[in-house]
Design an enzyme around this catalytic site. Structure first.
Site, PDB file in Angstrom:
ATOM      1  N   ASP A  13       0.577  -1.164   0.126  1.00  0.00           N
ATOM      2  CA  ASP A  13       0.565   0.300  -0.097  1.00  0.00           C
ATOM      3  C   ASP A  13       0.411   1.420   0.321  1.00  0.00           C
ATOM      4  O   ASP A  13       0.206   2.036   0.400  1.00  0.00           O
ATOM      5  CB  ASP A  13      -0.850   0.034   1.236  1.00  0.00           C
ATOM      6  CG  ASP A  13      -1.493  -1.613   1.480  1.00  0.00           C
ATOM      7  OD1 ASP A  13      -2.568  -1.984  -0.014  1.00  0.00           O
ATOM      8  OD2 ASP A  13      -1.995  -1.854   2.380  1.00  0.00           O
ATOM      9  N   GLU A  14       1.805   1.085  -0.654  1.00  0.00           N
ATOM     10  CA  GLU A  14       3.104   2.395  -0.777  1.00  0.00           C
ATOM     11  C   GLU A  14       2.529   3.158  -1.502  1.00  0.00           C
ATOM     12  O   GLU A  14       2.782   4.533  -1.723  1.00  0.00           O
ATOM     13  CB  GLU A  14       4.374   1.813  -1.240  1.00  0.00           C
ATOM     14  CG  GLU A  14       4.966   1.037   0.052  1.00  0.00           C
ATOM     15  CD  GLU A  14       4.788  -0.328  -0.150  1.00  0.00           C
ATOM     16  OE1 GLU A  14       4.608  -0.674  -1.591  1.00  0.00           O
ATOM     17  OE2 GLU A  14       5.627  -1.415   0.038  1.00  0.00           O
ATOM     18  N   LYS A  16       2.227   2.429  -4.887  1.00  0.00           N
ATOM     19  CA  LYS A  16       3.030   1.627  -6.552  1.00  0.00           C
ATOM     20  C   LYS A  16       2.222   2.107  -7.653  1.00  0.00           C
ATOM     21  O   LYS A  16       2.852   2.787  -8.337  1.00  0.00           O
ATOM     22  CB  LYS A  16       3.350   0.547  -5.687  1.00  0.00           C
ATOM     23  CG  LYS A  16       3.845   0.545  -5.025  1.00  0.00           C
ATOM     24  CD  LYS A  16       4.527  -1.486  -5.431  1.00  0.00           C
ATOM     25  CE  LYS A  16       2.944  -2.539  -4.597  1.00  0.00           C
ATOM     26  NZ  LYS A  16       2.508  -2.182  -3.417  1.00  0.00           N
ATOM     27  N   GLY A  40      -4.391  -4.077  -4.278  1.00  0.00           N
ATOM     28  CA  GLY A  40      -6.055  -3.042  -4.280  1.00  0.00           C
ATOM     29  C   GLY A  40      -5.081  -2.123  -4.495  1.00  0.00           C
ATOM     30  O   GLY A  40      -4.023  -1.768  -4.213  1.00  0.00           O
ATOM     31  N   HIS A  41      -5.163  -1.631  -6.402  1.00  0.00           N
ATOM     32  CA  HIS A  41      -4.519  -0.624  -6.893  1.00  0.00           C
ATOM     33  C   HIS A  41      -5.410   0.033  -7.149  1.00  0.00           C
ATOM     34  O   HIS A  41      -6.582   0.433  -7.812  1.00  0.00           O
ATOM     35  CB  HIS A  41      -3.553  -0.632  -7.394  1.00  0.00           C
ATOM     36  CG  HIS A  41      -2.446  -1.614  -7.308  1.00  0.00           C
ATOM     37  ND1 HIS A  41      -1.394  -2.319  -9.075  1.00  0.00           N
ATOM     38  CD2 HIS A  41      -1.412  -1.887  -6.588  1.00  0.00           C
ATOM     39  CE1 HIS A  41      -0.875  -2.589  -7.839  1.00  0.00           C
ATOM     40  NE2 HIS A  41      -0.619  -2.350  -6.477  1.00  0.00           N
ATOM     41  N   GLN A 225       1.917  -5.886  -3.549  1.00  0.00           N
ATOM     42  CA  GLN A 225       2.576  -6.007  -1.318  1.00  0.00           C
ATOM     43  C   GLN A 225       4.201  -4.708  -1.634  1.00  0.00           C
ATOM     44  O   GLN A 225       3.639  -4.015  -2.165  1.00  0.00           O
ATOM     45  CB  GLN A 225       2.353  -7.087  -1.106  1.00  0.00           C
ATOM     46  CG  GLN A 225       0.933  -8.024  -0.975  1.00  0.00           C
ATOM     47  CD  GLN A 225       0.538  -8.693  -2.283  1.00  0.00           C
ATOM     48  OE1 GLN A 225       1.374  -9.272  -3.379  1.00  0.00           O
ATOM     49  NE2 GLN A 225      -0.375  -8.381  -2.936  1.00  0.00           N
ATOM     50  N   THR A 302     -10.316  -4.967   0.555  1.00  0.00           N
ATOM     51  CA  THR A 302     -10.843  -6.004   2.184  1.00  0.00           C
ATOM     52  C   THR A 302     -11.712  -4.389   3.071  1.00  0.00           C
ATOM     53  O   THR A 302     -12.401  -4.865   3.573  1.00  0.00           O
ATOM     54  CB  THR A 302      -9.802  -6.240   3.191  1.00  0.00           C
ATOM     55  OG1 THR A 302      -8.789  -5.320   3.798  1.00  0.00           O
ATOM     56  CG2 THR A 302      -9.533  -7.562   2.401  1.00  0.00           C
ATOM     57  N   ARG A 306      -6.094   1.031   8.224  1.00  0.00           N
ATOM     58  CA  ARG A 306      -4.536   0.166   8.068  1.00  0.00           C
ATOM     59  C   ARG A 306      -3.742   0.366   9.169  1.00  0.00           C
ATOM     60  O   ARG A 306      -4.641   2.102   9.164  1.00  0.00           O
ATOM     61  CB  ARG A 306      -3.765   1.023   6.500  1.00  0.00           C
ATOM     62  CG  ARG A 306      -4.182   0.587   5.807  1.00  0.00           C
ATOM     63  CD  ARG A 306      -3.886   1.363   4.412  1.00  0.00           C
ATOM     64  NE  ARG A 306      -4.318   0.262   3.291  1.00  0.00           N
ATOM     65  CZ  ARG A 306      -4.370   1.220   1.984  1.00  0.00           C
ATOM     66  NH1 ARG A 306      -4.181   2.510   1.741  1.00  0.00           N
ATOM     67  NH2 ARG A 306      -4.722   0.053   1.113  1.00  0.00           N
TER      68      ARG A 306
END
Ligand code: IMP
Length: 427
Positions: A13-14, A16, A40-41, A225, A302, A306
């Protein structure tokens, strides 16, 4: 010709997808090399928001070819619905701009069932998986029970493989997990029906990619990831089940390692993690909640909130070294606006010792206390900044400090969710 790998240097989740979208213009082919629908993006184009799980987000760019390479695991029905949703929104997708490796392993309905059942059985010790069947699918791949996209081409042997797998698995489902046995005929027909729609996309992507490199085409390889969730180098067992570090890019695509030219690491300006596992710089009080709210830190897949924390230069440096990162993209710097001071973890205090590396041992890592360096924050919103020198001096100092601590230059800074909210640092 370049084959650039984009890899997260935290726990996923950076951001990307945003970086990939910004760079996609400079490349011809966008390749996803591992993971599955656990990823997920989100990409924002104008007022449109697109959520991707399996299709590389490069599909939004005209004239690009997107490849789902062999290291990915694919749930056929999900991929079909993602393709259909994108088409319904006017995005062109066909066998000319999306290729699916014949060698990808399929996430079968029983993998999802098993994923959830295993988590439930682990109780308090659960991993906190996305429940998408990723672990059981990779486990079947390694155990040689796997069923691949190429098998969709031969329905008779496909059915036989499903029958054989379920003959072995059903007693486990019933006796160990107390779940009803699954009927192999139903499972096989359900997957074959979805698979029928994927046939036009199935190809030998490894040889396609090697030929593309020979022909001078530029490749952008996307990991899902992050390095700290890598099955070998992450915070095992609180990891995903594939090599999400840059090392996965070669095995996951069939491109020989020496032909990969560059690794771009992506780090958020702070840290987040979903699921269980050690997280030394986690902020457990209201400050963490504030960061979550401001950064919109809820999972794309989901919807889970976070866990949020300060930038951890120790784990990031470890990830930079592990993935061989050449340069860095820093995302969501704007989310830190208004925080004063901002903190960076520069070392851990672990069982009475000061350490600057990440211990392999989970218990030691869990016992690690972060040592922070405090820096002055900034109040000015960063949204309008398009050059590094437009950033407030404190934000520039923060970025510079990250460069020093990680030992790599920053090439890109993201200061908002829109395509244009990006600073290119010209290195
Ligand atoms: P799995 O990949 O669903 O088996 O989940 C294993 C671990 O990886 C869990 O902690 C998940 O929350 C985490 N994980 C999987 N995919 C992602 C992702 O795309 N972003 C962040 N964490 C992820």
């Amino acid at each position: 010709m370049p084959a650039t790998v984009i890899v997260g240097v935290q726990w996923g989740d950076e951001g990307k997808a945003k970086v990939l979208d910004a760079l996609a213009e400079e490349y011809d082919i966008i390749v996803r090399y591992q993971g599955g629908s656990n990823a997920g993006h989100t990409v924002v184009v104008g007022s449109e928001r697109y959520a991707f799980h399996l299709v590389p987000s490069g599909i939004l760019r005209h004239g690009k070819v997107c490849v789902i390479a062999n290291g990915v695991v694919v749930e056929p029905a999900l991929l079909v619905s993602e393709i259909e949703d994108l088409r319904a929104r006017g995005v062109r997708i066909d066998g000319g701009n999306l290729l699916l490796s014949a060698r990808v392993h399929l996430v079968m309905p029983y993998h999802r069932v098993l994923d959830k059942a295993q988590e439930l059985r682990k109780g308090g010790g659960k991993i906190g998986t996305t429940g998408r069947g990723i672990g059981p699918c990779y486990a079947d791949k390694a155990a040689r029970w796997g069923i691949r996209a190429v098998d969709l081409m031969r329905p008779a042997s496909f059915r036989e493989k499903v029958r054989s797998r379920l003959e072995d698995l059903n007693p486990v489902l019933e006796k160990i997990y107390g779940i009803e046995a699954m009927k192999w005929e139903e499972v096989a027909e359900e997957v074959l029906a979805a698979g029928e729609k994927l046939k036009p996309f199935i190809a030998d992507t490894a040889s396609y990619l090697r030929k593309a490199l020979d022909g001078g085409r530029r490749l952008l390889l996307e990991g899902a990831q992050g390095t700290l969730l890598d099955v070998d180098f992450g915070t095992y067992p609180y990891v995903t089940s594939s090599n999400s570090a840059a090392c996965g890019a070669s095995a996951g695509t069939g491109i020989p390692p020496r032909r990969l030219s560059e690794v771009l690491g992506v780090a958020k300006a702070y840290t987040t993690r979903v699921g269980a596992g050690p997280f030394p710089t986690e902020i457990l009080d209201g400050d963490g909640d504030e960061l979550r709210k401001k950064g919109g830190e809820y999972g794309t897949t989901t919807g889970r909130p976070r866990r949020c924390g300060w930038f951890d230069a120790v784990s990031c440096r470890y990830a930079v070294e592990t993935s061989g990162v050449d340069c860095l993209a820093i995302t969501k710097l704007d989310v830190l606006t208004g925080r004063n001071p901002v903190k960076i973890c520069t070392a851990y205090r672990c069982e009475g010792r000061r350490i600057e590396t990440m211990p392999a041992d989970l218990e030691s890592l869990t016992a690690c206390e972060p040592e922070y360096e405090e820096m002055a924050g900034w109040e000015t919103p960063l949204g309008g900044c398009r050059r590094r020198e437009h950033l407030p001096a404190e934000a520039q100092a923060y970025v510079r400090r990250i460069e020093q601590l990680l030992g790599v230059p920053v090439r890109l800074i993201s200061v908002g969710s829109g395509r244009d909210d990006t600073i290119r640092c010209g290195i």
